[in-house]
Design a protein around this motif. Structure first.
Motif, short mmCIF file in Angstrom:
data_model
loop_
_atom_site.label_atom_id
_atom_site.label_comp_id
_atom_site.label_asym_id
_atom_site.label_seq_id
_atom_site.Cartn_x
_atom_site.Cartn_y
_atom_site.Cartn_z
N GLU A 50 -62.95 38.93 14.51
CA GLU A 50 -63.08 37.80 13.60
C GLU A 50 -64.06 38.12 12.48
O GLU A 50 -63.96 37.65 11.40
CB GLU A 50 -63.58 36.56 14.37
N THR A 409 -64.05 31.53 20.27
CA THR A 409 -64.06 32.99 20.37
C THR A 409 -64.95 33.43 21.52
O THR A 409 -65.69 32.63 22.08
CB THR A 409 -64.61 33.63 19.08
N ARG A 430 -60.75 35.92 19.10
CA ARG A 430 -60.26 34.59 19.43
C ARG A 430 -59.73 34.57 20.85
O ARG A 430 -58.93 35.43 21.24
CB ARG A 430 -59.13 34.19 18.48
#
Ligand code: NAG
Length: 603
Positions: A50, A409, A430
């Protein structure tokens, strides 16, 4: 006309459908190519971070912190900790095998060295049994010593009185043997109407002991018929008994320290995290470290006095709020399982034991297992689910949540780092991209141990699937084992299969000295905070990137070999045999006379 008008839209639809099918067909033709492209893509950007982690420092290979609460704290500058945990565990296991006594004099000497006293009378018969049946690691019975040692500090007359009182308590059954009788049930004390249900466990126990009953001294032992342990220790009572034992003296029952009823905390030593005055068992759990941790010593990691968050995470504790009043005495009661804060005496429980997975065709070799997700199926046990209990945090619920959560996450250590480079900081990924691909964890059947609305809530919260056959579960490479209402009776079956077993529990079992976590199975913390990291280290991310399948296969095979070598019927008999020799001496008013005095030169 009418019909024509009606047909026209139909033709249109058919034409559109045809074009659509053609597109699908053409797409299908190119599936193979595009699949490779997708695969490549994923390989280049494993786990879809991410945010980009800072580049790992590769020059400095830092040390992880091996803490005395059984956990390893990850240093991002060290290598992926699983490499190190496996290597250390393998070395220690090989060392243990190498050190094992091979002759009776060696075994006697080793016994005296470890426990500072003579072996029990009959030790030579026990040794013959061990030799005849090729029982491995004949010195590794520290669990028996740990269970019985405090009782050495209690006057035998008092112990006999405590045991007699125990025989009268519900629920229990007493197994015994006199000088001229066989091993059998000699007394029972059950809740009215429960006899038939509760006596069942005694059948396999007696069956196990029948193999060696001619060598067993007379004894009388009280067993709990229930799944979980029930004799909560008071720290000061147990400590007084241990200290007396260490000084080779007795403490009289009337002189035991007064108990300090603090529920579960009563069992923890002053100064230990579990006895911390600021902890309120009716409130919120103490915060957990934000550092990544793994288990390096499974027994220590199970101990709630070292890890008080366990009180909030397991049905064993959650079911009783702050916890029961501890025992005023040390109560010599045998049970199928015990925790580190109970003093029930472990038996090598025959419950759930299987010789092998049968038929063998239901358990294909590692490389023929097709499903690479971590599998669990089971019932909603572990706690009563209703409006009065704090079931939301219990261990099976935690497993369901952790494995099925899609929101937010989590940080994962990069599995593709090799054993010479720094693992770096965790990568945020995630959950929605990891859990569906990596976990296959669901309740099976219908909700049980629940009431009314709570059953419906459970039904809605988590996936419920049909039960799997042994053949279906044989397709999985990775399986997890968690506790139920007590210890997990399925571990024997799982570790006998060709799968890699991940295990989270608070119940050290009778074989703990004779098995090696990270060699035969993968130990997982009760809060499952290390589960994803461990699973992804072995199987890689959702695309398989970073997998260490060679290591996974190795542990899976070592687990099965262990099961067939260290957990045969003869291994359980050997443990029970030795335990009852020790117990009979402990309960004797002439403990010296019940000891083995020879030098081991009997052969
Ligand atoms: C069996 O237990 C009861 C208490 O439940 C006790 O009164 C009785 O004496 C015991 N029986 C024997 C044979 O010891």
């Amino acid at each position: 006309m009418r019909t024509f008008r009606r047909e026209r839209p139909l033709r249109c639809i058919l034409a559109i459908l045809a074009v659509f099918l053609l597109i699908l067909y053409l797409r299908d033709l190119s599936t193979e190519d595009s699949a490779y492209v997708v695969e490549e893509d994923v390989m280049r950007a494993p786990m879809q971070p991410e945010r980009v982690p800072p580049p790992p420092p590769v020059k400095i290979i830092g040390q992880h912190k091996f803490m005395d609460d059984g956990l390893l704290e990850v240093n991002p500058e060290g290598i992926h900790p699983v490499y190190e945990l496996i290597r250390r565990a393998e070395d220690a296991w090989k060392d243990k095998l190498r050190r094992a006594s091979t002759t009776f004099p060696e075994a006697v000497t080793e016994y005296r060295r470890r426990y500072k006293r003579d072996p029990p009378k009959g030790f030579d018969d026990w040794w013959r049994y061990v030799q005849k049946h090729n029982v491995q690691l004949p010195d590794e019975y520290d669990q028996i010593h740990a269970d019985l040692e405090p009782f050495w500090g209690i006057e035998p007359k008092d112990l006999l009185a405590i045991r007699s009182e125990l025989e009268a308590k519900v629920d229990s059954y007493t197994i015994g043997k006199t000088a001229d009788s066989q091993v059998g049930v000699v007394n029972t004390s059950f809740t009215p109407g429960k006899h038939d249900q509760l006596i069942v466990r005694s059948v396999n126990v007696i069956d196990l002991l029948s193999d060696v009953e001619e060598y067993l001294p007379p004894f009388r032992a009280v067993f709990s018929p229930h799944d979980g342990p029930n004799r909560l220790s008071d720290y000061f009572v147990e400590d007084a008994a241990r200290q007396a034992a260490a000084k080779q003296t007795y403490i009289r029952r009337k002189d035991f320290p007064k108990i300090t009823p603090k529920g579960w905390k009563s069992a923890c030593a002053p100064g230990s995290p579990g006895r911390d005055e600021s902890i309120n068992l009716d409130g919120d759990p103490p915060p957990k470290t934000t550092k990544k941790t793994f288990i390096h010593d499974h027994n220590l990691a199970m101990n709630p006095c070292l890890h008080p968050r366990h009180f909030w995470l397991h049905g064993q504790f959650l079911s009783y709020g702050k916890g029961p009043t501890p025992e005023r005495d040390m109560v010599p009661e045998f049970s199928d399982c015990s925790s580190t804060i109970h003093h029930n005496i472990h038996i090598p429980t025959p419950y759930g034991w299987v010789e092998d997975i049968s038929p063998r065709s239901d358990d294909p070799p590692w490389d023929d297992k097709v499903d690479e997700r971590l599998m669990w199926r089971g019932s909603s046990t572990g706690i009563s689910h209703n409006s009065r209990t704090r079931w939301h945090n219990s261990h099976r619920i935690t497993l369901m949540r952790v494995a099925n959560d899609l929101k937010g996450t989590m940080g994962i250590l990069a599995p593709w780092k090799n054993a010479r480079e720094a693992v770096g900081e965790p990568i945020e990924v995630r959950k929605a991209r990891v859990n569906p691909g990596v976990m296959d964890v669901a309740f099976a059947g219908d909700p049980i141990m629940c009431e009314g609305e709570t059953c419906k809530e459970l039904q809605k919260m988590f996936p419920w699937r049909r039960r799997q056959s042994v053949q279906e579960s044989g397709d999985y490479k990775y399986v997890i084992d968690v506790d139920g209402n007590g210890w997990s009776g399925r571990f024997k079956r799982l570790i006998t299969s060709n799968a890699l077993v991940f295990k989270a529990t608070i119940y050290p079992e009778w074989y703990m000295d004779r098995i090696a976590p990270w060699v035969h199975y993968v130990p997982i913390q009760l809060d499952l905070s290390d589960l994803h990291d461990a699973v992804i280290f072995f199987r890689g991310d959702a695309s398989g990137a970073g997998a260490h399948e060679d290591l996974a296969r190795k542990i899976a095979i070592a687990g099965r070999t262990w099961s067939k070598t260290f957990w045969r019927r003869q291994d359980m008999v050997a443990y029970f045999f030795r335990l009852l020799l020790e117990y009979a001496r402990l309960m004797s008013e002439d403990r010296e006379g019940m000891s083995y005095k020879g030098d081991g030169e009997f052969l």
